[in-house]
Write a protein that holds these residues in place. Structure first.
Motif, PDB file in Angstrom:
ATOM      1  N   THR A 152      -5.424  -9.960  47.713  1.00  0.00           N
ATOM      2  CA  THR A 152      -6.246  -9.724  48.897  1.00  0.00           C
ATOM      3  C   THR A 152      -7.196  -8.565  48.597  1.00  0.00           C
ATOM      4  O   THR A 152      -6.999  -7.802  47.641  1.00  0.00           O
ATOM      5  N   ILE A 153      -8.216  -8.427  49.432  1.00  0.00           N
ATOM      6  CA  ILE A 153      -9.162  -7.322  49.238  1.00  0.00           C
ATOM      7  C   ILE A 153      -8.437  -5.986  49.349  1.00  0.00           C
ATOM      8  O   ILE A 153      -8.691  -5.057  48.575  1.00  0.00           O
ATOM      9  N   ARG A 154      -7.513  -5.889  50.284  1.00  0.00           N
ATOM     10  CA  ARG A 154      -6.730  -4.651  50.428  1.00  0.00           C
ATOM     11  C   ARG A 154      -5.939  -4.352  49.150  1.00  0.00           C
ATOM     12  O   ARG A 154      -5.911  -3.211  48.664  1.00  0.00           O
ATOM     13  N   GLU A 155      -5.287  -5.367  48.599  1.00  0.00           N
ATOM     14  CA  GLU A 155      -4.489  -5.167  47.387  1.00  0.00           C
ATOM     15  C   GLU A 155      -5.355  -4.728  46.214  1.00  0.00           C
ATOM     16  O   GLU A 155      -4.924  -3.908  45.388  1.00  0.00           O
ATOM     17  N   LYS A 156      -6.562  -5.256  46.131  1.00  0.00           N
ATOM     18  CA  LYS A 156      -7.477  -4.833  45.059  1.00  0.00           C
ATOM     19  C   LYS A 156      -7.779  -3.341  45.177  1.00  0.00           C
ATOM     20  O   LYS A 156      -7.697  -2.589  44.193  1.00  0.00           O
ATOM     21  N   TRP A 157      -8.160  -2.918  46.395  1.00  0.00           N
ATOM     22  CA  TRP A 157      -8.494  -1.506  46.599  1.00  0.00           C
ATOM     23  C   TRP A 157      -7.298  -0.604  46.298  1.00  0.00           C
ATOM     24  O   TRP A 157      -7.442   0.451  45.666  1.00  0.00           O
ATOM     25  N   GLU A 158      -6.129  -1.005  46.738  1.00  0.00           N
ATOM     26  CA  GLU A 158      -4.956  -0.153  46.536  1.00  0.00           C
ATOM     27  C   GLU A 158      -4.596  -0.028  45.062  1.00  0.00           C
ATOM     28  O   GLU A 158      -4.140   1.036  44.617  1.00  0.00           O
ATOM     29  N   LYS A 159      -4.793  -1.092  44.301  1.00  0.00           N
ATOM     30  CA  LYS A 159      -4.519  -1.009  42.863  1.00  0.00           C
ATOM     31  C   LYS A 159      -5.527  -0.098  42.167  1.00  0.00           C
ATOM     32  O   LYS A 159      -5.169   0.713  41.310  1.00  0.00           O
ATOM     33  N   TYR A 160      -6.796  -0.232  42.515  1.00  0.00           N
ATOM     34  CA  TYR A 160      -7.819   0.603  41.886  1.00  0.00           C
ATOM     35  C   TYR A 160      -7.682   2.073  42.287  1.00  0.00           C
ATOM     36  O   TYR A 160      -7.871   2.979  41.466  1.00  0.00           O
ATOM     37  N   LEU A 161      -7.372   2.309  43.567  1.00  0.00           N
ATOM     38  CA  LEU A 161      -7.263   3.685  44.060  1.00  0.00           C
ATOM     39  C   LEU A 161      -5.913   4.317  43.743  1.00  0.00           C
ATOM     40  O   LEU A 161      -5.762   5.539  43.829  1.00  0.00           O
ATOM     41  N   ASN A 162      -4.927   3.469  43.425  1.00  0.00           N
ATOM     42  CA  ASN A 162      -3.547   3.933  43.245  1.00  0.00           C
ATOM     43  C   ASN A 162      -3.087   4.678  44.499  1.00  0.00           C
ATOM     44  O   ASN A 162      -2.508   5.765  44.441  1.00  0.00           O
ATOM     45  N   ALA A 163      -3.377   4.067  45.649  1.00  0.00           N
ATOM     46  CA  ALA A 163      -3.049   4.679  46.939  1.00  0.00           C
ATOM     47  C   ALA A 163      -2.906   3.581  47.982  1.00  0.00           C
ATOM     48  O   ALA A 163      -3.432   2.476  47.818  1.00  0.00           O
ATOM     49  N   THR A 164      -2.200   3.894  49.053  1.00  0.00           N
ATOM     50  CA  THR A 164      -2.106   2.947  50.162  1.00  0.00           C
ATOM     51  C   THR A 164      -3.338   3.075  51.053  1.00  0.00           C
ATOM     52  O   THR A 164      -4.025   4.103  51.052  1.00  0.00           O
ATOM     53  N   THR A 165      -3.610   2.029  51.815  1.00  0.00           N
ATOM     54  CA  THR A 165      -4.725   2.030  52.750  1.00  0.00           C
ATOM     55  C   THR A 165      -4.236   1.531  54.106  1.00  0.00           C
ATOM     56  O   THR A 165      -3.148   0.968  54.217  1.00  0.00           O
TER      57      THR A 165
END
Length: 259
Positions: A32-45
């Motif tokens: 998901t778009i959320r999962e992509k961001w969290e993997k790149y940021l190494n953080a929860t959203t």
């Protein structure tokens, strides 16, 4: 830093899927778009979405927030800029807002007072429902490279016929027997504990997410994603099936999104 993915103006263009989920929880590619961001940021959203969805998808506010436009899929180059974003700074792609820093995510922000940073690289954006399947191949390739970098696939049974096997990746517990997997035109990814039953013809790009199942005798080709716990059969062409959704019987499905 606290990261918040906001729906933005594209939410209405992504109906009916965004009736029941924030934009960030749309799946394109493997994640998901959320999962992509969290993997790149190494953080929860957390999401900033419609009020009626907020009980299930609550937003977490902080004294230091970076709000991210959930219609954009992240890249290493974009994330490197966002990680260094400071107060009263915002990132744009031409006239489109990508991200901005704020000390109160509940308040409207006057971006005219912000220092604008223009991102010039290429970005994948989900702005319309048809973008989900038409750009699925690009997203799937990007996700595959990110997820598998530096990792080794679980072993693949010798009962299968493999074409371009270096472009095929199985997570732990994934099963496939007596099938043809052709990864010449795109990668093939099998998520944790997923299963491809006997007698299937799979041409990449293809993603079968966690605990999803391809039943016997299916033909799947062009970029296709089956979300977690989905079950499919029959002929499927260039489609995205969200998690917990299924096409459980024979027949054709093409250029479509289900979920």
């Amino acid at each position: 830093m606290n990261y918040i993915l906001f729906d933005g103006e594209v939410r209405n263009s992504l109906l009916p899927f965004t009736f029941t989920r924030p934009v960030a929880d749309i799946r394109i590619g493997i994640l998901t778009i959320r999962e992509k961001w969290e993997k790149y940021l190494n953080a929860t959203t957390s999401p900033k979405t419609e009020k009626y969805l907020s009980k299930k998808y609550p937003m977490i506010n902080s004294r230091a927030n970076i709000l991210l436009n959930a219609s954009f899929c992240p890249t290493k180059e974009l994330v490197s800029i966002i990680l260094n974003l400071k107060k009263n700074e915002a990132v744009f792609k031409e006239d489109l807002l990508i991200a901005y820093f704020t000390d109160d995510a509940e308040q409207k922000v006057d971006l005219s007072d912000y220092r604008k940073i223009n991102f010039e690289g290429d970005l994948l954006r989900v702005a319309n429902t048809w973008d989900i399947f038409s750009d699925n191949g690009i997203a799937l390739q990007q996700d595959f490279e990110m997820i598998t970098e530096g990792r080794q696939s679980a072993p693949i049974s010798s009962t299968n016929q493999l074409i371009n096997p270096e472009n095929i990746f199985l997570e732990e517990g994934a099963k496939v027997e007596y099938s043809i997997l052709n990864a010449t035109e795109g990668p093939i990814y099998l998520g944790k504990n997923s299963e491809i039953m006997e007698g299937n013809l799979i041409r990449g790009a293809f993603a079968l997410c966690e605990k999803a199942v391809v039943k016997m005798g299916a033909k799947i080709y062009r970029p296709t994603t089956i979300g977690p716990y989905g079950k499919v059969c029959g002929e499927i062409n260039n489609s995205v099936i969200f998690g917990y959704s299924s096409k459980g019987h024979d027949g054709y499905l093409g250029n479509s999104v289900l979920g």
